[in-house]
Scaffold this active site. Structure first.
Site, PDB file in Angstrom:
ATOM      1  N   SER A 173     -10.118  -0.073   7.208  1.00  0.00           N
ATOM      2  CA  SER A 173      -9.490   0.078   5.893  1.00  0.00           C
ATOM      3  C   SER A 173      -8.818  -1.168   5.319  1.00  0.00           C
ATOM      4  CB  SER A 173      -8.465   1.207   5.921  1.00  0.00           C
ATOM      5  OG  SER A 173      -9.123   2.446   5.902  1.00  0.00           O
TER       6      SER A 173
ATOM      7  N   LYS B 130       0.862  -1.178   0.000  1.00  0.00           N
ATOM      8  CA  LYS B 130       0.000   0.000   0.000  1.00  0.00           C
ATOM      9  C   LYS B 130       0.903   1.233   0.000  1.00  0.00           C
ATOM     10  CE  LYS B 130      -3.844   2.070   2.646  1.00  0.00           C
ATOM     11  NZ  LYS B 130      -4.729   1.947   3.819  1.00  0.00           N
TER      12      LYS B 130
ATOM     13  N   SER C 249      -9.798   2.253   3.032  1.00  0.00           N
ATOM     14  CA  SER C 249      -8.870   2.955   2.180  1.00  0.00           C
ATOM     15  C   SER C 249      -7.914   2.046   1.403  1.00  0.00           C
ATOM     16  CB  SER C 249      -8.043   3.939   3.019  1.00  0.00           C
ATOM     17  OG  SER C 249      -7.208   3.243   3.931  1.00  0.00           O
TER      18      SER C 249
END
Lengths: 483, 95
Positions: A174, A75, A150
């Site tokens: 997330s 990420k 997210s």
């Protein structure tokens, strides 16, 4: 080979079925072929090829571990030395990280091959990946739907077979929410289990990194590398890390599962509810005992979260000032103009909202009414979990009230977006670990089952998830067009 | 509405965040909606409850007072918007 789990890829690398270089190039090709999903912000092809060659040497020399030569992706919240680390924001669009996060270093040491950096909501603030400066990620199960957020790029990339595994971070859901909406397995560890060093901070008392993969076994392999004490993170917890793979095959007869009645009330889509009930039935067949429990303070998790997380974010994001790194506005008139315009021009609307509300909640005269009040509510929510987990071994429920919603459907209504995180947010406030595993489909879109455990019981959660995945095949489904 | 446009401007100044005039009312509405959500906490009696700042209620770890960081000045300044002679440049502060 892109459809294999990490566990199977590790076998293939050892039997000589394929090399890490072949595997890596196959994934790089898929990333290019499916670039319309917008999963990656940066593809690190050259570094990946180098790492794959080194991994092949290590495999040949016989000093490899289960992740050596396995393509994974990070990420874009994890600082990666020499590589752009944007956090999904314009303010870091030109930021080449000068050091690596502990998580990145651990994967590098294990010999995993980093394919690139994954798209995400700006500074991890969002539930749909639509707040990213780099545009929304598409859900491989329905290209008109969001992947969740997210960690939306991470979930979509794992689901579409654009990586074997990915890292995510979870501040209010997330990891689990996008895992649920994309049909992958995601684990948010106990707060303090995985180092936050080099993981760009959103809300420091809630943020936690974790694995996103195709199976619980793969998540166990990844967590083994990620977990552990790190002296560079003052909130990292100094406890031994168990062997996460070892307990996967334990039987779960007699397991006590609690279903909070607050999780099965209004707001939950009925088709999602019946999918969750069917999954719980599967656990009953495996010998688990199911009881209804009550966690009366859960309903205040969202209000408390939207004080605490923005308050912490307003402090954390003050470091982005246009002076030392990142975006700087053109021709600043004076220092205040430099700060305010650099931040104003480069932060997106959701980030600005949270900085503003956090600043307000911490400002003189409002601190007790909002911030201290929210911390007291947090204590009561956390007590709800402690009490429940003395009566049952794990808590189960939905991850999301509905399946993936449409791109553009909720972005204009922030409160509605916040409310959709009801099932995940309380877990971060308490700091306990939780997983999302694929549990079925509604109208062709995945549904996730949430399994919540006691502090540092990641091994137990992985075992419980793995047992379900031995008798179901929801986690093996491939979105159409991505076979 | 909880917050007026002037209040939003004041908060934005505290946060060193430039908000364009045409956007102020939109933020006032959004922030007011958020405050409205927060007022739900008032329904819960929290008298005598110890505020929880951290999930582990842990104390800060102490370490020996030794130099552990190496000098990364050049590396860090290489990514700065504007530097000169090892210093970060900003607009003139004092006349």
């Amino acid at each position: 080979m892109h459809n294999k789990t990490i566990a199977d890829l590790a076998k293939g690398l050892r039997s000589g079925e394929f090399s890490s270089l072949e595997l890596t190039l196959a994934f790089i090709n898929r990333i290019k072929q499916y670039s319309q999903l917008n999963c990656y912000i940066t593809v690190t092809e050259e570094l990946a090829v180098q790492a794959a060659r080194a991994a092949d040497d290590r495999l040949a020399a016989g000093n490899a571990n289960l992740l050596t030569g396995i393509p994974i992706a990070q990420k874009d919240i994890f600082c990666t030395e020499g590589v752009k680390t944007s956090c999904g924001s314009r303010i870091l669009d030109n930021f080449i990280a000068p050091y690596s996060a502990t998580t990145v270093e651990k994967f590098t040491k294990s010999g995993a091959v980093m394919l690139g950096k994954l798209n995400m909501d700006e500074f991890a603030m969002g539930s749909s990946n639509e707040t990213s400066y780099y545009g929304a990620v598409k859900n491989p199960w329905d290209m008109t739907a969001v992947p969740g957020g997210s960690s939306g790029g991470s979930a979509a990339a794992v689901a579409a077979r654009l990586t074997a595994g990915a890292t995510g971070t979870d501040t209010g859901g997330s990891i689990r929410q996008p895992a649920a909406l994309c049909g992958v397995t995601g684990l948010k560890p106990t707060y303090g289990r995985v180092s936050r060093y080099g993981m760009i901070a959103y809300a420091s008392s809630l943020d936690q990194g974790g694995p996103m993969a195709r199976s619980a076994e793969d998540a166990a392999i990844m967590l083994q590398t990620m977990a552990g004490f790190d002296e560079k993170d003052s909130t990292s917890v100094d406890l031994p890390v168990p062997d996460y793979k070892q307990g996967l095959d334990n039987r779960i007869e007699g397991l006590k599962i609690g279903l909070p009645k607050e999780f099965f009330s209004e707001g939950l889509n009925s088709a999602v509810a019946s999918t969750i009930e069917t999954a719980v039935d599967e656990y009953r067949k495996l010998g688990a005992q199911i009881t209804e429990i009550s966690m009366p303070n859960l309903k205040l998790a969202i209000p408390a979260y939207y004080v605490i997380a923005p308050a912490e974010c307003s402090a954390n994001l003050s470091r982005f000032d246009g002076v030392r790194y990142g975006y700087r506005c053109q021709n600043p008139a004076d220092l205040t103009d430099l700060y305010t315009r650099s931040r104003g021009e480069a932060f997106g609307r959701e980030v600005k909202r949270r900085i503003l509300i956090g600043t307000y909640a911490l400002s003189a005269g409002y601190y007790d009414a909002y911030y201290i009040k929210a911390q007291k509510v947090r204590r009561l929510i956390s007590e709800d979990f402690k009490n429940a987990l003395t009566k049952v071994d794990v808590i189960m429920g939905p991850v999301t009230p509905t399946t993936a919603f449409g791109i553009g459907e909720k972005i204009g209504n922030p409160i509605e977006m916040y409310l959709s995180d009801f099932y995940t947010i309380a877990i971060n406030l308490a700091g306990v670990p939780a997983m999302s595993i694929p549990a079925g489909f509604v109208n062709g879109k995945p549904v996730g089952l949430q399994i919540i455990g006691n502090y540092f019981a990641e091994d137990r959660l992985l075992n419980i998830a793995h047992q379900y995945q031995q008798v179901t095949d929801w986690h093996l489904q491939i979105p159409k067009g991505f076979e | 509405m909880f917050l007026t446009a002037d209040e939003v401007k004041k908060i934005a100044h505290l946060a060193r965040l430039k908000i364009n005039d045409q956007d102020i009312h939109g933020y006032a509405k959004d922030l007011s909606d958020m405050l409205n959500l927060m007022t739900q906490m008032g329904a819960l009696n929290t008298e005598g409850i110890n505020p929880m700042a951290h999930p582990m209620d842990q104390e800060q770890r102490l370490r020996p007072d030794e130099v552990t960081e190496c000098d990364n000045r050049e590396k860090f300044q290489a990514i700065a918007p504007q530097v000169e002679a090892g210093l970060y440049l900003v607009p003139k502060v004092i006349d």
